[in-house]
Design an enzyme around this catalytic site. Sequence first.
Site, PDB file in Angstrom:
ATOM      1  CG  ASP A 168      -5.602   3.661   4.530  1.00  0.00           C
ATOM      2  OD1 ASP A 168      -6.444   3.844   5.422  1.00  0.00           O
ATOM      3  OD2 ASP A 168      -4.542   4.305   4.445  1.00  0.00           O
ATOM      4  CG  HIS A 222      -1.806   1.161   1.340  1.00  0.00           C
ATOM      5  ND1 HIS A 222      -2.808   1.386   0.417  1.00  0.00           N
ATOM      6  CD2 HIS A 222      -1.855   2.188   2.208  1.00  0.00           C
ATOM      7  CE1 HIS A 222      -3.444   2.501   0.737  1.00  0.00           C
ATOM      8  NE2 HIS A 222      -2.878   3.012   1.823  1.00  0.00           N
ATOM      9  CG  HIS A 281      -6.688   6.945   1.276  1.00  0.00           C
ATOM     10  ND1 HIS A 281      -6.485   6.003   0.293  1.00  0.00           N
ATOM     11  CD2 HIS A 281      -5.680   6.784   2.154  1.00  0.00           C
ATOM     12  CE1 HIS A 281      -5.418   5.284   0.587  1.00  0.00           C
ATOM     13  NE2 HIS A 281      -4.902   5.741   1.708  1.00  0.00           N
ATOM     14  CG  ASP A 336      -0.930   6.147   2.291  1.00  0.00           C
ATOM     15  OD1 ASP A 336      -2.031   5.752   1.885  1.00  0.00           O
ATOM     16  OD2 ASP A 336      -0.478   5.875   3.414  1.00  0.00           O
TER      17      ASP A 336
HETATM   18 ZN   LIG Z   1      -3.385   4.805   2.895  1.00  0.00          ZN
END
Ligand SMILES: [Zn+2]
EC number: 3.2.1.24
Length: 1035
Positions: free
Chosen positions: A374, A262, A572, A264
Amino acid sequence: MAMAAAPALKHWRTTLERVEKFVSPLYFTDCNLRGRLFGDSCPVAALSSFLTPERLPYQEAVQQDFRPAQVGDSFGPTWWTCWFRVELTIPEAWVGQEVHLRWESDGEGLVWRDGEPVQGLTKEGEKTSYVLTDRLGEGDPRSMTLYVEVACNGLLGAGKGTMIAAPDPEKMFQVSRAELAVFHQDVHKLLVDLELLLGMAKGLGEDNQRSFQALYTANQIVNVCDPAQPETFPVAQALASKFFGQRGGESQHTIHAMGHCHIDTAWLWPFKETVRKCARSWVTAVQLMEQNPEFIFVCSQAQQLEWVKSHYPGLHAQLQEFACRGQFVPVGGTWVEMDGNLPSGEAMVRQFLQGQNFFLQEFGKMCSEFWLPDTFGYSAQLPQIMRSCGIRHFLTQKLSWNLVNSFPGLDGSRVLAHFPPGDSYGMQGSVEEVLKTVTKNQDKGRTNHSAFLFGFGDGGGGPTQTMVDRLKRLRNTDGLPRVQLSSPGQLFSALESDSGQLCTWVGELFLELHNGTYTTHAQIKKGNRECERILHDVELLSSLALARSAHFLYPAAQLQDLWRLLLLNQFHDVVTGSCIQLVAEEAMCHYEDIRSHGNTLLSAAAAALCAGEPGPKGLLIVNTLPWKRTEVLALPRPGGAHSLALVTVPSMGYAPAPAPTSLQPLLPQQPVFVVQETDGSVTLDNGIIRVRLDPTGCLTSLVLVASGREAIAEGTVGNQFVLFDDVPLYWDAWDVMDYHLETRKPVLGQAGTLAVGTEGGVRGSAWFLLQISANSRLSQEVVLDVGCPYVRFHTEVHWHEAHKFLKVEFPARVRSPQATYEVQFGHLQRPTHYNTSWDWARFEVWAHRWMDLSEHGFGLALLNDSKYGASVRGSVLSLSLLRAPKAPDATADMGRHEFTYALMPHEGSFQDAGVIRAAYSVNFPLLALPTPGPAPAAAWSAFSVSSPAVVLETVKQAETSPQGRTLVLRLYEAHGSHVDCWLHTSLPVQEAVLCDLLERRDPAGHLPLRDARLKLTFSPFQVRSLLLVLQPPPN
Ligand SMILES: [Zn+2]
């Protein structure tokens, strides 16, 4: 064997610790097994470095002036990059051995070999050695030069003190190891086995016999294994193989382990660093795919793949190749993993449209599952949007409820949802996690499959070979679930076959956490709302220009770029405001780009609509909403002045600007009257509503004139600003806790500050100043226009606070157990009481442009132009305005803000009263666009819809259309009802056909067009798209 087999009394704890010490990296490494992982070592031949504040491409970086460096050197500060040139020669004596470059430094490293990135090197991601050769051959080259590009930030940024603290700009970094070493693969394998045995001994517990078997097997391995004598290893390995080869029963749970990382897209580091994070993480994954043909790596977010494509084309080509082999699995279907709450319905559609088209183009197929491990919430419209974007499966993680549920949305669409029970998207392949995945599966007995996402995440990193080795070893061992290196496709088809057993969840999946993200970073929220509006308007006007003018070129490429910027900001940790200052600044630049380019495109489209006659410059009044509007508009006049005019513009069309001298006929509408009483209070009255403000600016009365009905609760005032202490437990920018409600303090104004602004006629207003605290103040103009059913509050705040939360409250003379909030393409109800913990947990909720509290026959709606946080408790409607968190951005929300909210009392239901249209009007002002020549003399409408329940949301050019002369229209049912309606158009339409959200024709969706109109049928909250093929241009 007789000696070793002699039975001995074994104490559980000492036996366990004995094995632990045998594999410990801290204790007894002089004689334990861990101490033998690496054999002989030697320093690299030469080390030199080059430090730069820029993120340079490889070709440019290696041309620079490298200075001699050595282990122990410091470099930095934060966000800089240090390039190391590593010259090395492997000793000849190491022929036949596996040789690693062991590299330990702070920061995130990337190894370059022969001009290509080959592996990430990050201590935090447990990647500290790079395999130079897995077996040095006789004639192999033993000398080479590598480059290590070290970013001066950790996997999770550079927070000062704690992870989410604002970054420390002065942080320095150090290289602590750079050497060649022989790697002992057999030792590594035994270490993996012993760690797994220890994990089973501990995880299964002392009342489980398999636990003892694991412990005693480990103990026996320690007995037979002499770390100094590799010839003892085979016996130890045989013991381990025997144990792990003991199979479980048929009913074992199956864990689908998928490599994942993951990343970001921006968070505690800037966007540009994410580009490099992708490269570091994914080259490592490529290496693992090469080494382990059964290893599958799933990867989401088209934007990141697009970055890699343009910055690391070689890596992109490798990913495409592994995608063909089925080892690299693109998932998600979206441009980025967006926030699930704040983006508009149309923006959510575009996430999929941009994402799916990218995946199709680059990897030959679209994704079949939405991937959002997420996020801070899940819109009730997601299932419908997913289904119409070719997606039937949904994997997410953030909800603390670990369940497997069908997840039907507002319109009744269903998708199969899976929440990996291990409660993490960054697993390491340990026994503990494997056991947790089984015990926390909420659907025991319903389904026997679950997902297991392994690999370092959030800041990237991804899986390691050790994780893969662990999971391979656990393929089928008694006492543990079966572990399968698997793909989302395999997981979901297994779940699909159990789906008859699964339960169904109706409505939104509300995340009971991170409710502060609806408010944090108000400027980002405002930019989001405004840019969603700009792109809507540009697309509509450009489509009309395309239909009307043979010479107009639809700005498809520019619009794609601008949409992608907006979608990027909806990541997000960006639109939610949970990012560092650097990211917030970049996000604001993205919005500025959209604003300036968008406005240029609007002017170009307006000019095309008026093209033809030469003459003096004109002014075109444009209505981009699909209903006729009569509103007061400030028109630019020569000399930079403005004058107010009441204008009527048809649905999705234009009208010429009224001449500056023409008197506005107000009748039959009553002008606005403004009266200030001797006590300082002011009354505004337009014959529809009567607003009374006390001398401090509070709203003492709001009356629907026709019925005389009062909307403000007796003995209370509205427009009451309130301040709360806002100190969450940890996640500062993210969380507002329930206890903040206990610290409510009304902000009291001073009598005599209220003054009349605009004196009446087409517009009346009053304004006042309010000192919020010693450091913060606001001013507000309360505006009532002729013919307008709502009163607007234009607000300017100078905000300089720490951990305070500003809201505005309106106690209504309305009682209802539930309030209604706008969401994507619809609305939903939430309770106004705290009966149960589920109700209480929704003390702060999100909404888009409006919220409404209605009882039978009457209600009060609160509209806004840029806010998302809201609540209704009892009869009090409350809009969340500003927060002041200090981490990860210490400057978040400090400074000047401007926003507008509006209050609309109404009779009947909010649907029949037109609340939804009013909220659109607040957000989509009429446009006064200058034209190069005279504006058309007559008004014109392109589209209108016969039912007030149906909103024509979007008009755009189809993504792929021959000669570009196909439009896409998107409509939705907004009232929550079954509706038949007519869409009317004045455009030269040749053919109309239904399509899905990805603009793919519905083969049975041909719509007959009669008298320039076509019939459409909707179920509640249904979103429909259609293609309109235009006739060839007029000349
Ligand atoms: Zn995230």
